[in-house]
Write a protein that holds these residues in place. Structure first.
Motif, PDB file in Angstrom:
ATOM      1  N   GLU A  28     -10.469  10.494   3.902  1.00 18.39           N
ATOM      2  CA  GLU A  28      -9.752  11.497   3.105  1.00 18.39           C
ATOM      3  C   GLU A  28      -8.470  10.882   2.529  1.00 18.39           C
ATOM      4  OE1 GLU A  28      -9.093  15.022   5.477  1.00 18.39           O
ATOM      5  OE2 GLU A  28     -11.084  14.869   6.389  1.00 18.39           O
ATOM      6  N   GLU A  29      -8.589   9.641   2.006  1.00 18.80           N
ATOM      7  CA  GLU A  29      -7.395   8.875   1.627  1.00 18.80           C
ATOM      8  C   GLU A  29      -7.119   8.865   0.118  1.00 18.80           C
ATOM      9  OE1 GLU A  29      -9.919   6.323   4.598  1.00 18.80           O
ATOM     10  OE2 GLU A  29     -10.216   7.302   2.635  1.00 18.80           O
ATOM     11  N   ALA A  30      -7.759   9.765  -0.634  1.00 19.60           N
ATOM     12  CA  ALA A  30      -7.631   9.706  -2.091  1.00 19.60           C
ATOM     13  C   ALA A  30      -6.179   9.818  -2.550  1.00 19.60           C
ATOM     14  CB  ALA A  30      -8.479  10.803  -2.737  1.00 19.60           C
ATOM     15  N   GLY A  31      -5.413  10.672  -1.901  1.00 18.34           N
ATOM     16  CA  GLY A  31      -4.022  10.879  -2.316  1.00 18.34           C
ATOM     17  C   GLY A  31      -3.168   9.642  -2.142  1.00 18.34           C
ATOM     18  N   THR A  32      -3.302   8.971  -1.005  1.00 15.60           N
ATOM     19  CA  THR A  32      -2.492   7.766  -0.781  1.00 15.60           C
ATOM     20  C   THR A  32      -3.011   6.595  -1.614  1.00 15.60           C
ATOM     21  OG1 THR A  32      -3.781   7.397   1.251  1.00 15.60           O
ATOM     22  CG2 THR A  32      -1.588   8.366   1.495  1.00 15.60           C
ATOM     23  N   ALA A  33      -4.320   6.542  -1.875  1.00 14.67           N
ATOM     24  CA  ALA A  33      -4.841   5.507  -2.764  1.00 14.67           C
ATOM     25  C   ALA A  33      -4.215   5.633  -4.148  1.00 14.67           C
ATOM     26  CB  ALA A  33      -6.366   5.604  -2.853  1.00 14.67           C
ATOM     27  N   THR A  34      -4.067   6.851  -4.625  1.00 19.35           N
ATOM     28  CA  THR A  34      -3.433   7.079  -5.927  1.00 19.35           C
ATOM     29  C   THR A  34      -1.978   6.631  -5.902  1.00 19.35           C
ATOM     30  OG1 THR A  34      -4.921   8.912  -6.460  1.00 19.35           O
ATOM     31  CG2 THR A  34      -2.797   8.845  -7.618  1.00 19.35           C
ATOM     32  N   LEU A  35      -1.264   6.929  -4.828  1.00 17.56           N
ATOM     33  CA  LEU A  35       0.142   6.508  -4.726  1.00 17.56           C
ATOM     34  C   LEU A  35       0.265   4.984  -4.772  1.00 17.56           C
ATOM     35  CD1 LEU A  35       1.534   8.901  -1.949  1.00 17.56           C
ATOM     36  CD2 LEU A  35       2.097   8.930  -4.394  1.00 17.56           C
ATOM     37  N   ILE A  36      -0.606   4.294  -4.066  1.00 20.17           N
ATOM     38  CA  ILE A  36      -0.549   2.824  -4.034  1.00 20.17           C
ATOM     39  C   ILE A  36      -0.888   2.244  -5.408  1.00 20.17           C
ATOM     40  CG2 ILE A  36      -1.634   0.768  -3.031  1.00 20.17           C
ATOM     41  CD1 ILE A  36      -2.004   2.575  -0.450  1.00 20.17           C
ATOM     42  N   GLN A  37      -1.898   2.803  -6.031  1.00 20.45           N
ATOM     43  CA  GLN A  37      -2.276   2.336  -7.365  1.00 20.45           C
ATOM     44  C   GLN A  37      -1.133   2.558  -8.356  1.00 20.45           C
ATOM     45  OE1 GLN A  37      -5.709   4.335  -9.025  1.00 20.45           O
ATOM     46  NE2 GLN A  37      -6.275   2.523 -10.222  1.00 20.45           N
ATOM     47  N   GLN A  51     -13.425   3.551  -4.878  1.00 19.49           N
ATOM     48  CA  GLN A  51     -13.276   4.662  -3.938  1.00 19.49           C
ATOM     49  C   GLN A  51     -11.799   4.752  -3.536  1.00 19.49           C
ATOM     50  OE1 GLN A  51     -16.610   3.447  -1.320  1.00 19.49           O
ATOM     51  NE2 GLN A  51     -17.632   5.314  -1.994  1.00 19.49           N
ATOM     52  N   ASN A  52     -11.479   4.606  -2.251  1.00 22.08           N
ATOM     53  CA  ASN A  52     -10.073   4.706  -1.840  1.00 22.08           C
ATOM     54  C   ASN A  52      -9.471   3.363  -1.450  1.00 22.08           C
ATOM     55  OD1 ASN A  52     -10.020   7.485  -2.280  1.00 22.08           O
ATOM     56  ND2 ASN A  52     -10.873   7.912  -0.257  1.00 22.08           N
ATOM     57  N   ASN A  53     -10.056   2.296  -1.950  1.00 16.81           N
ATOM     58  CA  ASN A  53      -9.542   0.941  -1.752  1.00 16.81           C
ATOM     59  C   ASN A  53      -8.851   0.479  -3.030  1.00 16.81           C
ATOM     60  OD1 ASN A  53     -11.033   0.461   0.890  1.00 16.81           O
ATOM     61  ND2 ASN A  53     -12.748   0.899  -0.478  1.00 16.81           N
ATOM     62  N   VAL A  54      -7.639  -0.066  -2.872  1.00 17.45           N
ATOM     63  CA  VAL A  54      -6.840  -0.492  -4.018  1.00 17.45           C
ATOM     64  C   VAL A  54      -6.453  -1.951  -3.826  1.00 17.45           C
ATOM     65  CG1 VAL A  54      -4.743  -0.066  -5.368  1.00 17.45           C
ATOM     66  CG2 VAL A  54      -5.921   1.853  -4.267  1.00 17.45           C
ATOM     67  N   TRP A  55      -6.615  -2.746  -4.878  1.00 16.34           N
ATOM     68  CA  TRP A  55      -6.228  -4.153  -4.759  1.00 16.34           C
ATOM     69  C   TRP A  55      -5.697  -4.687  -6.082  1.00 16.34           C
ATOM     70  CZ3 TRP A  55     -11.267  -2.628  -5.266  1.00 16.34           C
ATOM     71  CH2 TRP A  55     -12.049  -3.258  -6.219  1.00 16.34           C
ATOM     72  N   ALA A 125       0.797 -22.637  -4.621  1.00 12.18           N
ATOM     73  CA  ALA A 125      -0.319 -23.544  -4.334  1.00 12.18           C
ATOM     74  C   ALA A 125      -1.580 -22.775  -3.963  1.00 12.18           C
ATOM     75  CB  ALA A 125       0.069 -24.493  -3.206  1.00 12.18           C
ATOM     76  N   PHE A 126      -1.513 -21.459  -4.047  1.00  9.92           N
ATOM     77  CA  PHE A 126      -2.646 -20.605  -3.676  1.00  9.92           C
ATOM     78  C   PHE A 126      -2.614 -19.350  -4.548  1.00  9.92           C
ATOM     79  CE2 PHE A 126       1.036 -19.916  -0.991  1.00  9.92           C
ATOM     80  CZ  PHE A 126       1.284 -18.566  -1.153  1.00  9.92           C
ATOM     81  N   ASN A 127      -3.750 -18.704  -4.657  1.00  9.15           N
ATOM     82  CA  ASN A 127      -3.832 -17.384  -5.278  1.00  9.15           C
ATOM     83  C   ASN A 127      -3.548 -16.318  -4.222  1.00  9.15           C
ATOM     84  OD1 ASN A 127      -4.951 -18.458  -7.814  1.00  9.15           O
ATOM     85  ND2 ASN A 127      -6.810 -18.820  -6.605  1.00  9.15           N
ATOM     86  N   LEU A 128      -3.035 -15.191  -4.678  1.00 10.02           N
ATOM     87  CA  LEU A 128      -2.811 -14.064  -3.778  1.00 10.02           C
ATOM     88  C   LEU A 128      -3.601 -12.857  -4.257  1.00 10.02           C
ATOM     89  CD1 LEU A 128       0.938 -13.585  -2.717  1.00 10.02           C
ATOM     90  CD2 LEU A 128      -1.028 -14.027  -1.242  1.00 10.02           C
ATOM     91  N   ILE A 129      -4.234 -12.195  -3.311  1.00  8.38           N
ATOM     92  CA  ILE A 129      -4.828 -10.881  -3.542  1.00  8.38           C
ATOM     93  C   ILE A 129      -4.255  -9.947  -2.488  1.00  8.38           C
ATOM     94  CG2 ILE A 129      -6.932  -9.497  -3.549  1.00  8.38           C
ATOM     95  CD1 ILE A 129      -8.476 -11.965  -4.385  1.00  8.38           C
ATOM     96  N   CYS A 130      -3.809  -8.787  -2.914  1.00  6.19           N
ATOM     97  CA  CYS A 130      -3.323  -7.778  -1.967  1.00  6.19           C
ATOM     98  C   CYS A 130      -4.269  -6.584  -2.040  1.00  6.19           C
ATOM     99  CB  CYS A 130      -1.898  -7.351  -2.298  1.00  6.19           C
ATOM    100  SG  CYS A 130      -1.185  -6.220  -1.080  1.00  6.19           S
ATOM    101  N   ALA A 131      -4.882  -6.263  -0.922  1.00  2.00           N
ATOM    102  CA  ALA A 131      -5.832  -5.149  -0.854  1.00  2.00           C
ATOM    103  C   ALA A 131      -5.397  -4.187   0.247  1.00  2.00           C
ATOM    104  CB  ALA A 131      -7.245  -5.656  -0.585  1.00  2.00           C
ATOM    105  N   ILE A 132      -5.093  -2.955  -0.148  1.00  2.47           N
ATOM    106  CA  ILE A 132      -4.747  -1.907   0.824  1.00  2.47           C
ATOM    107  C   ILE A 132      -5.940  -0.967   0.859  1.00  2.47           C
ATOM    108  CG2 ILE A 132      -3.038  -0.214   1.527  1.00  2.47           C
ATOM    109  CD1 ILE A 132      -1.977  -3.112   1.293  1.00  2.47           C
ATOM    110  N   THR A 133      -6.613  -0.939   2.003  1.00  2.00           N
ATOM    111  CA  THR A 133      -7.958  -0.383   2.059  1.00  2.00           C
ATOM    112  C   THR A 133      -8.065   0.830   2.986  1.00  2.00           C
ATOM    113  OG1 THR A 133      -8.472  -2.168   3.631  1.00  2.00           O
ATOM    114  CG2 THR A 133      -9.136  -2.484   1.345  1.00  2.00           C
TER     115      THR A 133
END
Length: 355
Positions: A28-37, A51-55, A125-133
């Motif tokens: 039930e994380e749609a609201g916080t996914a929107t905030l992070i996005q 879905q509710n995963n943002v990266w 020297a590296f790529n970064l990906i940030c995923a809040i899932t």
């Protein structure tokens, strides 16, 4: 640079307050996914969502470089009895921020987002990906597992969970086994039937006495605990079926399927694992990231608690602000100073890092 970090500190705390105020139980994380996005978009970052995963992916992504994943989760358990504060109140009293998910794992999530923004436009020297899932608290299928293919090849993961910013370089895995023994009904007053409960007790007694031989220096032995049992319909009928549950906490020296296969050979019960993908994980102390953390004065240890590390098929380090003992407790809290220190330490750990 100090001004940028100060702004990121403030933005992180402000975001965490808004996340706490928005209920985000697992699935039930749609609201916080929107905030992070929206937070990432407001900072000029093209955020992706499934879905509710943002990266988000660093601006100067170069396929020839290794990739580091920064990951934490934004779902929470439901508040238990005993809360004296409003779980969604996000009460900030001086240095202390109280609210559901503040410690597990909101503080890690916002600290990793701030760290990503710090490095976003740098040439590293590296790529970064940030995923809040999502769905971490239930190891759900629509959490980190569902987006790993979308993220591409990952060489190293930093998983944000409350560790006091020390280095959890190993983590126990989990198998839940549903076991069934079968017998034959009969009248309890006569020598009739075949008691399925007694069969189950024989298996349980074996489980209590059996030690897996390979013991991890970080995580200790594999631990098997029978946690539930059910049998019988009434007092005078020999039960023809008994069901029990085994909670198995694995170390990094065994694969989960290996343990399931072994127990099927040893027990008379029928064994059905609920899943086998929550494996134990481990990263060597000789890894350059761990060596850098040790040089920063951090301690290494093995964590008994499960996280999304268990579903990552690459090397991972678990590290984040807060303390594990506060997780899932009434009046859960985080200190603002812990968030600030978390952002500082993440940045120091990654600044100039090379594989």
């Amino acid at each position: 640079m100090a001004e940028l970090i100060e702004q990121l500190n403030n933005d992180a705390v402000d975001l965490l307050i808004r996340l706490i105020k928005t209920p985000s139980f697992s699935r039930e994380e749609a609201g916080t996914a929107t905030l992070i996005q929206e937070f990432l978009l407001a900072h000029g970052v093209a955020a992706k969502r499934q879905q509710n995963n943002v990266w988000a992916v660093s601006a100067h992504f170069d396929a020839s470089k290794p990739t580091v994943l920064l990951n934490s989760h934004h779902d929470t358990v439901k508040p238990g009895a005993g809360w004296t504060a409003d779980p969604f109140g996000a009460a900030l009293n001086g240095n202390k921020l109280t609210g559901l998910g503040s410690n597990d794992a909101g503080a890690s999530a916002v600290s990793l987002l701030a760290t990503f923004l710090y490095f976003q436009n740098k040439s590293n020297a590296f790529n970064l990906i940030c995923a809040i899932t999502a769905e971490e608290e239930i190891s759900g299928a629509n959490g980190i597992r569902s987006v790993l293919l979308e993220l591409g090849k990952i060489d190293l993961g930093i998983v944000g969970e409350p560790t006091g910013m020390n280095l959890a370089i190993a983590e126990k895995g989990l198998i839940v086994l549903d076991c069934t023994t079968n017998g034959k009904t009969g009248h309890a007053a006569r020598e009739e039937g075949e008691n399925a409960l007694y069969k189950a007790l024989d298996d349980i007694q074996w489980l209590r006495g059996f030690p897996f031989p390979d013991v991890s220096p970080l995580l200790g032995p594999v631990k098997m605990t029978v946690t539930q049992i059910s049998a019988g319909t009434q007092h005078n009928v020999v039960p023809d079926r008994c069901q029990f549950v085994i909670d198995v906490r694995t170390n990094e020296l065994y694969q989960n399927q290996e343990i399931v296969d072994f127990l099927r050979e040893k027990l008379q019960s029928e064994i059905v694992p609920r899943s086998t993908h929550l494996n134990s994980s481990c990263i060597s102390e000789n890894h350059p990231l761990i060596q850098k953390g040790l040089a920063m004065g951090k301690m290494t240890y093995g964590s008994p608690t499960l996280s999304d590390q268990s579903m990552m098929p690459f090397e991972t380090l678990k590290m984040g602000p807060g303390e594990s003992a506060r997780s899932h407790t009434p009046d859960e809290f985080i200190l603002v100073s812990e968030i600030r220190a978390g952002i500082r330490d993440y940045i120091e750990l990654l600044e100039g890092f090379r594989f």
